[in-house]
Design a protein around this motif. Structure first.
Motif, PDB file in Angstrom:
ATOM      1  N   GLU A 210       0.831  -1.203   0.000  1.00  0.00           N
ATOM      2  CA  GLU A 210       0.000   0.000   0.000  1.00  0.00           C
ATOM      3  C   GLU A 210       0.865   1.252   0.000  1.00  0.00           C
ATOM      4  OE1 GLU A 210      -2.667  -0.170   3.263  1.00  0.00           O
ATOM      5  OE2 GLU A 210      -3.785  -1.907   2.498  1.00  0.00           O
ATOM      6  N   GLU A 211       1.951   1.247   0.779  1.00  0.00           N
ATOM      7  CA  GLU A 211       2.802   2.436   0.896  1.00  0.00           C
ATOM      8  C   GLU A 211       3.434   2.818  -0.441  1.00  0.00           C
ATOM      9  OE1 GLU A 211       6.384   4.292   3.658  1.00  0.00           O
ATOM     10  OE2 GLU A 211       6.071   2.129   3.639  1.00  0.00           O
ATOM     11  N   VAL A 212       3.805   1.829  -1.251  1.00  0.00           N
ATOM     12  CA  VAL A 212       4.443   2.141  -2.543  1.00  0.00           C
ATOM     13  C   VAL A 212       3.420   2.285  -3.661  1.00  0.00           C
ATOM     14  CG1 VAL A 212       6.599   1.024  -1.886  1.00  0.00           C
ATOM     15  CG2 VAL A 212       4.861  -0.302  -3.128  1.00  0.00           C
ATOM     16  N   GLY A 213       2.145   2.282  -3.327  1.00  0.00           N
ATOM     17  CA  GLY A 213       1.107   2.597  -4.304  1.00  0.00           C
ATOM     18  C   GLY A 213       0.744   1.480  -5.255  1.00  0.00           C
ATOM     19  N   LEU A 214       0.947   0.216  -4.858  1.00  0.00           N
ATOM     20  CA  LEU A 214       0.529  -0.892  -5.708  1.00  0.00           C
ATOM     21  C   LEU A 214      -0.990  -1.019  -5.666  1.00  0.00           C
ATOM     22  CD1 LEU A 214       3.289  -3.531  -4.904  1.00  0.00           C
ATOM     23  CD2 LEU A 214       2.747  -2.626  -7.171  1.00  0.00           C
ATOM     24  N   PRO A 215      -1.657  -1.088  -6.816  1.00  0.00           N
ATOM     25  CA  PRO A 215      -3.115  -1.226  -6.819  1.00  0.00           C
ATOM     26  C   PRO A 215      -3.520  -2.618  -6.351  1.00  0.00           C
ATOM     27  CG  PRO A 215      -2.261  -1.463  -9.049  1.00  0.00           C
ATOM     28  CD  PRO A 215      -1.087  -1.094  -8.173  1.00  0.00           C
ATOM     29  N   GLU A 216      -4.653  -2.708  -5.668  1.00  0.00           N
ATOM     30  CA  GLU A 216      -5.163  -3.997  -5.188  1.00  0.00           C
ATOM     31  C   GLU A 216      -4.049  -4.813  -4.524  1.00  0.00           C
ATOM     32  OE1 GLU A 216      -8.033  -5.986  -8.008  1.00  0.00           O
ATOM     33  OE2 GLU A 216      -7.042  -4.601  -9.406  1.00  0.00           O
TER      34      GLU A 216
ATOM     35  N   HIS B 276       5.858 -11.942 -13.691  1.00  0.00           N
ATOM     36  CA  HIS B 276       5.439 -11.781 -15.088  1.00  0.00           C
ATOM     37  C   HIS B 276       3.993 -11.303 -15.217  1.00  0.00           C
ATOM     38  CE1 HIS B 276       3.754 -15.832 -14.367  1.00  0.00           C
ATOM     39  NE2 HIS B 276       2.890 -15.524 -15.318  1.00  0.00           N
ATOM     40  N   GLN B 277       3.234 -11.368 -14.128  1.00  0.00           N
ATOM     41  CA  GLN B 277       1.836 -10.926 -14.164  1.00  0.00           C
ATOM     42  C   GLN B 277       1.681  -9.439 -13.848  1.00  0.00           C
ATOM     43  OE1 GLN B 277       0.588 -14.034 -11.311  1.00  0.00           O
ATOM     44  NE2 GLN B 277      -0.758 -14.845 -12.928  1.00  0.00           N
ATOM     45  N   LEU B 278       2.788  -8.747 -13.585  1.00  0.00           N
ATOM     46  CA  LEU B 278       2.755  -7.321 -13.275  1.00  0.00           C
ATOM     47  C   LEU B 278       3.341  -6.513 -14.424  1.00  0.00           C
ATOM     48  CD1 LEU B 278       4.017  -7.307  -9.561  1.00  0.00           C
ATOM     49  CD2 LEU B 278       1.713  -7.748 -10.431  1.00  0.00           C
ATOM     50  N   SER B 279       2.954  -5.243 -14.493  1.00  0.00           N
ATOM     51  CA  SER B 279       3.567  -4.325 -15.460  1.00  0.00           C
ATOM     52  C   SER B 279       4.966  -3.933 -14.975  1.00  0.00           C
ATOM     53  CB  SER B 279       2.709  -3.069 -15.605  1.00  0.00           C
ATOM     54  OG  SER B 279       2.762  -2.294 -14.411  1.00  0.00           O
ATOM     55  N   GLY B 280       5.725  -3.285 -15.853  1.00  0.00           N
ATOM     56  CA  GLY B 280       7.066  -2.844 -15.475  1.00  0.00           C
ATOM     57  C   GLY B 280       7.059  -1.906 -14.280  1.00  0.00           C
ATOM     58  N   GLY B 281       6.109  -0.971 -14.264  1.00  0.00           N
ATOM     59  CA  GLY B 281       6.026  -0.035 -13.153  1.00  0.00           C
ATOM     60  C   GLY B 281       5.637  -0.728 -11.851  1.00  0.00           C
ATOM     61  N   GLN B 282       4.736  -1.711 -11.945  1.00  0.00           N
ATOM     62  CA  GLN B 282       4.334  -2.448 -10.743  1.00  0.00           C
ATOM     63  C   GLN B 282       5.494  -3.283 -10.206  1.00  0.00           C
ATOM     64  OE1 GLN B 282       0.956  -4.524 -12.343  1.00  0.00           O
ATOM     65  NE2 GLN B 282      -0.499  -2.968 -11.655  1.00  0.00           N
ATOM     66  N   ARG B 283       6.265  -3.896 -11.106  1.00  0.00           N
ATOM     67  CA  ARG B 283       7.437  -4.665 -10.646  1.00  0.00           C
ATOM     68  C   ARG B 283       8.441  -3.759  -9.958  1.00  0.00           C
ATOM     69  NH1 ARG B 283       6.592  -7.698 -15.598  1.00  0.00           N
ATOM     70  NH2 ARG B 283       7.988  -6.308 -16.744  1.00  0.00           N
ATOM     71  N   GLN B 284       8.631  -2.536 -10.500  1.00  0.00           N
ATOM     72  CA  GLN B 284       9.579  -1.626  -9.872  1.00  0.00           C
ATOM     73  C   GLN B 284       9.072  -1.172  -8.508  1.00  0.00           C
ATOM     74  OE1 GLN B 284      12.640  -1.242  -9.578  1.00  0.00           O
ATOM     75  NE2 GLN B 284      13.132  -0.337 -11.560  1.00  0.00           N
ATOM     76  N   ARG B 285       7.768  -0.956  -8.365  1.00  0.00           N
ATOM     77  CA  ARG B 285       7.208  -0.607  -7.057  1.00  0.00           C
ATOM     78  C   ARG B 285       7.409  -1.750  -6.060  1.00  0.00           C
ATOM     79  NH1 ARG B 285       3.449   3.811  -6.955  1.00  0.00           N
ATOM     80  NH2 ARG B 285       3.292   4.781  -9.011  1.00  0.00           N
ATOM     81  N   ALA B 286       7.259  -2.981  -6.525  1.00  0.00           N
ATOM     82  CA  ALA B 286       7.490  -4.131  -5.645  1.00  0.00           C
ATOM     83  C   ALA B 286       8.943  -4.180  -5.194  1.00  0.00           C
ATOM     84  CB  ALA B 286       7.108  -5.420  -6.365  1.00  0.00           C
ATOM     85  N   MET B 287       9.890  -3.858  -6.110  1.00  0.00           N
ATOM     86  CA  MET B 287      11.304  -3.822  -5.745  1.00  0.00           C
ATOM     87  C   MET B 287      11.564  -2.746  -4.697  1.00  0.00           C
ATOM     88  SD  MET B 287      13.430  -6.012  -7.159  1.00  0.00           S
ATOM     89  CE  MET B 287      14.930  -5.084  -6.939  1.00  0.00           C
ATOM     90  N   ILE B 288      10.910  -1.604  -4.846  1.00  0.00           N
ATOM     91  CA  ILE B 288      11.072  -0.516  -3.875  1.00  0.00           C
ATOM     92  C   ILE B 288      10.532  -0.950  -2.515  1.00  0.00           C
ATOM     93  CG2 ILE B 288      10.335   1.830  -3.288  1.00  0.00           C
ATOM     94  CD1 ILE B 288      10.308   2.405  -6.346  1.00  0.00           C
ATOM     95  N   ALA B 289       9.389  -1.635  -2.507  1.00  0.00           N
ATOM     96  CA  ALA B 289       8.825  -2.128  -1.244  1.00  0.00           C
ATOM     97  C   ALA B 289       9.794  -3.083  -0.557  1.00  0.00           C
ATOM     98  CB  ALA B 289       7.489  -2.824  -1.510  1.00  0.00           C
TER      99      ALA B 289
END
Length: 541
Positions: A144-150, A160-173
């Motif tokens: 939630e803090e890094v703004g990942l939807p749902e 592979h089920q995430l977009s590039g931006g979502q994967r980068q947000r996950a890495m930041i988390a």
């Protein structure tokens, strides 16, 4: 040279760092006498071309140096701890807890066999922190803090089920999981389109300010530097050539190398161009393509419209740009034009030839008239063949005698600015910019009428990028080529394109001259793309 403004707030102090390269190379040190401070609450940007040593500095801070590179002097102090003198057990305790890293390409950094939430929870497990239930709660909070939807869905997904931006947000988390005091970000937005890049930059800046972290941000993009940096340090050949506040380095550069890098940044002001006209090299009408993926006993298949009623004309001697975010359909349209994938409906005419009607040998002959320059030349060039044969293979496949094909290869390497000795070398022996020149030479070997350039300069440093763009423009003028230029970089599009078509969700939402598009964008999506370009002044509402 030291980029430290205030030692009292220093989180990490690097002094006289030297990292030795194996003997026999072009230079002795990857990093040669570099000193700087990372300060709490500030972002220090390390800038330079490939090989400047900026990523080596980052890896030294994380204890992740390649085996071929060895520490040869200097200190890296985190409080009372000398990181450069740590053993592996010490590094395991330090990484994640006190200093963490965001990598350039999350798809390769993330484990493809593990769910995103499990990879985030692994940070706590590796350090023996929290119960399994508390880890799951913390993972959701981080998402939630890094703004990942749902967040509940995302943490159960695979990379592979995430977009590039979502994967980068996950890495930041993951990097933030253990609340480190220092964050190292190595080119974290290079592969992202402008709107996603703007979101990630804003997220890093907001998290850094909220947590009062010290951030080392590595990039070769001066637009990103202008957007995010408090201080800047410019590296060349492993040495610091200039350091200071972002305002001073960007606004009043002192070193000749810094001035050259800034001069190579593409301007957002398109140069004057003669409006295209005359005969059409390519004409596309009613082009449509839908991808259907997934589906099964209990799931509906997913349908993605990559092209919806796409229509445009590319005139002879013109460069037409296709721009848009990842997933907008621009690369699919390029492949449809090349007949590398089959359209569901619509026509692609190459001069007087309808490519969509051709099959077999007729299509193979027609393809010699339209050739592609790929984004990653290292992946598209055969590593086991010498350059001369790579270039000659195309003509030979179309019936040109080997002697004539090799003679053509010699002429082409000269045309793209390489010496004749390049013919007898392998792709790995060249720099990224040189490999892209080889890719261009290969595309020209069949003497095409049209070049399709798919993100052909997006992975290059600004100075090399400028050289390749100048080469493409020169070749277009000298050989009378037409070019379909696909890019997510609007600065590049401004400099090389006569007209620009903006794509969104498979549709062209705006098409006009480059000058007209940048001066007076009409569609809200076009305006959003322009406003997202890093370092560009925001448009008044």
């Amino acid at each position: 040279m030291d980029a430290a403004p205030d030692a009292r707030r220093t989180a990490v102090a690097v002094r006289d760092l030297r990292l030795a390269l194996p003997e026999g190379g072009d230079r002795a040190y990857a990093v040669d006498g570099v000193s700087f401070d990372l300060v709490a609450g500030e972002i220090l940007c390390l800038v330079g071309e490939s090989g400047s040593g900026k990523s080596m500095c980052a890896h030294a801070l994380m204890g992740l140096l390649p085996k071929a590179v060895r520490p040869a002097g200097g200190t890296i102090r985190l409080g009372d701890l000398d990181l450069a003198a740590q053993d592996e057990a010490g590094w395991r305790d330090t990484r994640g807890r006190r200093i963490a890293m965001i990598f350039q390409e999350p798809m390769t950094a993330l484990n493809p066999l593990m769910r995103i939430g499990d990879q985030m929870a692994e940070m706590f497990e590796a350090h023996g922190l929290l119960t399994p239930r508390a880890r799951r709660a913390r993972v959701l909070a981080l998402a939630e803090e890094v703004g990942l939807p749902e967040p509940g869905r995302i943490v159960r997904a695979y990379p592979h089920q995430l977009s590039g931006g979502q994967r980068q947000r996950a890495m930041i988390a993951m990097a933030l999981a253990l609340e480190p005091a220092i964050l190292v970000a190595d080119e974290p937005t290079t592969a992202l389109d402008v709107t996603t890049q703007a979101q990630i930059l804003g997220l890093i800046r907001a998290l850094q300010a909220r947590r009062n972290m010290a951030v080392l941000f590595i990039t070769h993009d001066f637009g990103v530097v202008a957007e995010i940096a408090d201080r800047v340090m410019v590296l060349r050949h492993g040495r610091v050539v200039e350091a200071g506040t972002a305002a001073a380095v960007l606004g009043r550069p002192q070193a000749a190398y810094t001035k050259a890098l800034l001069a190579a940044v593409p301007s957002m002001d398109p140069p004057p161009r003669t409006p295209p006209g005359g005969l059409k090299a390519v004409e596309v009408a009613g082009l449509e393509k839908t991808y259907v993926t997934g589906g099964g006993w209990w799931r509906k298949p997913r349908r993605v419209e990559a092209a919806r009623d796409v229509a445009f004309a590319l005139h002879r001697g013109e460069t037409l740009g296709l721009v848009g975010e990842s997933g907008s359909g621009k690369s699919s349209v390029a492949r449809l034009v090349m007949r590398l994938i089959e359209p569901d409906r619509g026509t692609v005419r190459l001069g007087d030839t309808d490519l969509t009607r051709l099959r077999g040998e007729a299509l193979r002959r027609a393809r010699s008239r339209i050739q592609m320059v790929f984004q990653d030349p290292f992946a598209s060039l055969n590593p086991r063949r010498k350059v001369g044969r790579i270039i000659a293979d195309g003509p030979m496949a179309h019936g040109v005698a080997e002697a004539e094909a090799m003679a053509r290869a010699r002429r082409l390497v000269d045309l793209v600015g390489l010496d004749a000795g390049a013919l007898d070398r392998f792709p790995h022996e060249f720099s990224g910019g040189q490999r892209q020149r080889i890719g261009i030479a290969r595309a020209l070997a069949l003497e095409p009428e049209v070049l399709v350039a798919d993100e052909a300069v997006s992975a290059l440093d600004v100075s090399v990028q400028a050289q390749v763009l100048a080469l493409l423009e020169d070749l277009k003028q000298r050989l009378g080529l037409s070019m379909l230029f696909i890019t997510h970089d609007l600065r590049v599009a401004a400099q090389i394109c006569d007209r620009i078509a903006v794509m969104r969700r498979g549709e062209i939402v705006e098409l006009k001259s480059a000058a007209g598009l940048f001066a007076d964008p009409e569609h809200p999506y076009t305006r959003a793309l322009l406003d997202a370009v890093p370092g560009r002044p925001r448009r008044a509402a």
